[in-house]
Design a protein around this motif. Structure first.
Motif, PDB file in Angstrom:
ATOM      1  N   LEU A  12      12.120 -47.478  17.975  1.00 11.62           N
ATOM      2  CA  LEU A  12      12.239 -48.447  16.887  1.00 11.62           C
ATOM      3  C   LEU A  12      10.995 -49.319  16.800  1.00 11.62           C
ATOM      4  O   LEU A  12      10.453 -49.557  15.710  1.00 11.62           O
ATOM      5  CB  LEU A  12      13.486 -49.317  17.078  1.00 11.62           C
ATOM      6  CG  LEU A  12      14.829 -48.596  16.940  1.00 11.62           C
ATOM      7  CD1 LEU A  12      15.977 -49.536  17.282  1.00 11.62           C
ATOM      8  CD2 LEU A  12      15.015 -47.992  15.564  1.00 11.62           C
ATOM      9  N   ARG A  13      10.508 -49.778  17.930  1.00  6.24           N
ATOM     10  CA  ARG A  13       9.317 -50.635  17.966  1.00  6.24           C
ATOM     11  C   ARG A  13       8.100 -49.887  17.402  1.00  6.24           C
ATOM     12  O   ARG A  13       7.370 -50.407  16.578  1.00  6.24           O
ATOM     13  CB  ARG A  13       9.058 -51.093  19.400  1.00  6.24           C
ATOM     14  CG  ARG A  13       8.158 -52.276  19.528  1.00  6.24           C
ATOM     15  CD  ARG A  13       7.997 -52.868  20.935  1.00  6.24           C
ATOM     16  NE  ARG A  13       8.670 -52.218  22.041  1.00  6.24           N
ATOM     17  CZ  ARG A  13       9.902 -52.520  22.482  1.00  6.24           C
ATOM     18  NH1 ARG A  13      10.620 -53.441  21.877  1.00  6.24           N
ATOM     19  NH2 ARG A  13      10.430 -51.897  23.506  1.00  6.24           N
ATOM     20  N   ARG A  44      12.495 -53.555  12.463  1.00 10.45           N
ATOM     21  CA  ARG A  44      12.884 -54.880  12.942  1.00 10.45           C
ATOM     22  C   ARG A  44      14.333 -55.200  12.571  1.00 10.45           C
ATOM     23  O   ARG A  44      14.904 -56.145  13.075  1.00 10.45           O
ATOM     24  CB  ARG A  44      11.968 -55.965  12.367  1.00 10.45           C
ATOM     25  CG  ARG A  44      10.520 -55.837  12.792  1.00 10.45           C
ATOM     26  CD  ARG A  44      10.345 -56.022  14.305  1.00 10.45           C
ATOM     27  NE  ARG A  44       8.992 -55.726  14.719  1.00 10.45           N
ATOM     28  CZ  ARG A  44       8.606 -54.564  15.241  1.00 10.45           C
ATOM     29  NH1 ARG A  44       9.457 -53.595  15.421  1.00 10.45           N
ATOM     30  NH2 ARG A  44       7.363 -54.355  15.592  1.00 10.45           N
ATOM     31  N   THR A  45      14.909 -54.391  11.660  1.00  8.80           N
ATOM     32  CA  THR A  45      16.290 -54.600  11.228  1.00  8.80           C
ATOM     33  C   THR A  45      17.040 -53.281  11.309  1.00  8.80           C
ATOM     34  O   THR A  45      16.555 -52.261  10.820  1.00  8.80           O
ATOM     35  CB  THR A  45      16.338 -55.145   9.786  1.00  8.80           C
ATOM     36  OG1 THR A  45      15.590 -56.359   9.726  1.00  8.80           O
ATOM     37  CG2 THR A  45      17.766 -55.410   9.340  1.00  8.80           C
ATOM     38  N   LEU A  80      20.556 -55.291  21.209  1.00 10.31           N
ATOM     39  CA  LEU A  80      19.310 -55.215  20.449  1.00 10.31           C
ATOM     40  C   LEU A  80      18.594 -56.557  20.390  1.00 10.31           C
ATOM     41  O   LEU A  80      17.389 -56.607  20.166  1.00 10.31           O
ATOM     42  CB  LEU A  80      19.582 -54.716  19.028  1.00 10.31           C
ATOM     43  CG  LEU A  80      19.770 -53.214  18.859  1.00 10.31           C
ATOM     44  CD1 LEU A  80      21.084 -52.736  19.409  1.00 10.31           C
ATOM     45  CD2 LEU A  80      19.615 -52.823  17.425  1.00 10.31           C
ATOM     46  N   LEU A 131      15.050 -57.234  17.581  1.00  7.17           N
ATOM     47  CA  LEU A 131      15.674 -56.516  16.477  1.00  7.17           C
ATOM     48  C   LEU A 131      16.831 -57.319  15.896  1.00  7.17           C
ATOM     49  O   LEU A 131      17.637 -57.878  16.636  1.00  7.17           O
ATOM     50  CB  LEU A 131      16.205 -55.162  16.954  1.00  7.17           C
ATOM     51  CG  LEU A 131      15.155 -54.181  17.453  1.00  7.17           C
ATOM     52  CD1 LEU A 131      15.808 -53.054  18.232  1.00  7.17           C
ATOM     53  CD2 LEU A 131      14.356 -53.630  16.287  1.00  7.17           C
ATOM     54  N   HIS A 167      20.311 -57.188  13.719  1.00  9.10           N
ATOM     55  CA  HIS A 167      21.344 -56.179  13.530  1.00  9.10           C
ATOM     56  C   HIS A 167      22.346 -56.653  12.496  1.00  9.10           C
ATOM     57  O   HIS A 167      22.733 -57.818  12.483  1.00  9.10           O
ATOM     58  CB  HIS A 167      22.059 -55.889  14.849  1.00  9.10           C
ATOM     59  CG  HIS A 167      22.918 -54.672  14.781  1.00  9.10           C
ATOM     60  ND1 HIS A 167      24.222 -54.718  14.373  1.00  9.10           N
ATOM     61  CD2 HIS A 167      22.641 -53.378  15.036  1.00  9.10           C
ATOM     62  CE1 HIS A 167      24.716 -53.491  14.387  1.00  9.10           C
ATOM     63  NE2 HIS A 167      23.775 -52.662  14.790  1.00  9.10           N
ATOM     64  N   GLU A 182       7.405 -54.197   7.922  1.00  8.06           N
ATOM     65  CA  GLU A 182       8.512 -53.858   8.809  1.00  8.06           C
ATOM     66  C   GLU A 182       9.453 -52.866   8.146  1.00  8.06           C
ATOM     67  O   GLU A 182       9.670 -52.902   6.943  1.00  8.06           O
ATOM     68  CB  GLU A 182       9.277 -55.121   9.194  1.00  8.06           C
ATOM     69  CG  GLU A 182       8.421 -56.098   9.964  1.00  8.06           C
ATOM     70  CD  GLU A 182       9.148 -57.382  10.288  1.00  8.06           C
ATOM     71  OE1 GLU A 182      10.281 -57.582   9.811  1.00  8.06           O
ATOM     72  OE2 GLU A 182       8.578 -58.201  11.016  1.00  8.06           O
TER      73      GLU A 182
END
Length: 158
Positions: free
Chosen positions: A11-12, A17-18, A40, A45, A47, A83
């Protein structure tokens, strides 16, 4: 926590970021519960849980679409930044794709038909029912989506 580390790293690296989850933590057919969203938090992050029943490829309730758009707007999440947003669900019947399409319609003021075409190219099989098609095809753009939300009913399905 270590078993999720590769996922967090993915994810990074993907600039996510969401994360928007469209499934319940526990659903029929799931071998085990979905992840604990609080895990998370420590990874930078955000969520958002937007679960809805998806047994037969249903469409999201308009209240859920409204919550998605309001929450992302309040969090300053948009497509104009760098992002990314990860939309996902567990069942494979189109929940996350329909929500993602609604977000893009709202952000870019494109038609639902255009999003349906994009979904068919980018993720074949992600829109699974005539009801999902009808919903997307009924949305002409941002203003049309806003009117559907304000009416509190999915007019395409009446």
């Amino acid at each position: 926590s270590n078993s999720l580390q590769p996922f967090f790293e993915f994810l990074r690296k993907s600039s996510v970021r969401t994360v928007v989850r469209a499934n319940y933590r526990r659903e029929p057919g799931m071998v085990m519960s979905s992840y604990d969203a609080s895990r998370l938090d420590g990874h930078g992050l955000h969520h958002l849980d937007l679960p809805y029943d998806d047994t037969k490829g249903a469409v999201p309730p308009v209240e859920l679409i409204a919550k998605l758009l309001q929450t992302l707007e309040r969090s300053n999440v948009s497509m104009s930044g760098t992002e990314a947003i990860c939309f996902h669900c567990k069942g494979g019947f189109g929940r996350s794709m329909v929500l993602a399409c609604c977000f893009v319609i709202h952000e870019l003021d494109v038609s639902g038909r255009a999003m349906l075409a994009w979904a068919r190219i980018a993720r074949p099989g992600a829109i699974t029912t005539p009801e999902q098609e009808q919903l997307l095809c009924s949305i002409k753009g941002r203003e049309s989506l806003r009117k559907i939300i304000e009416s509190k009913c999915c007019c395409a399905l009446q």
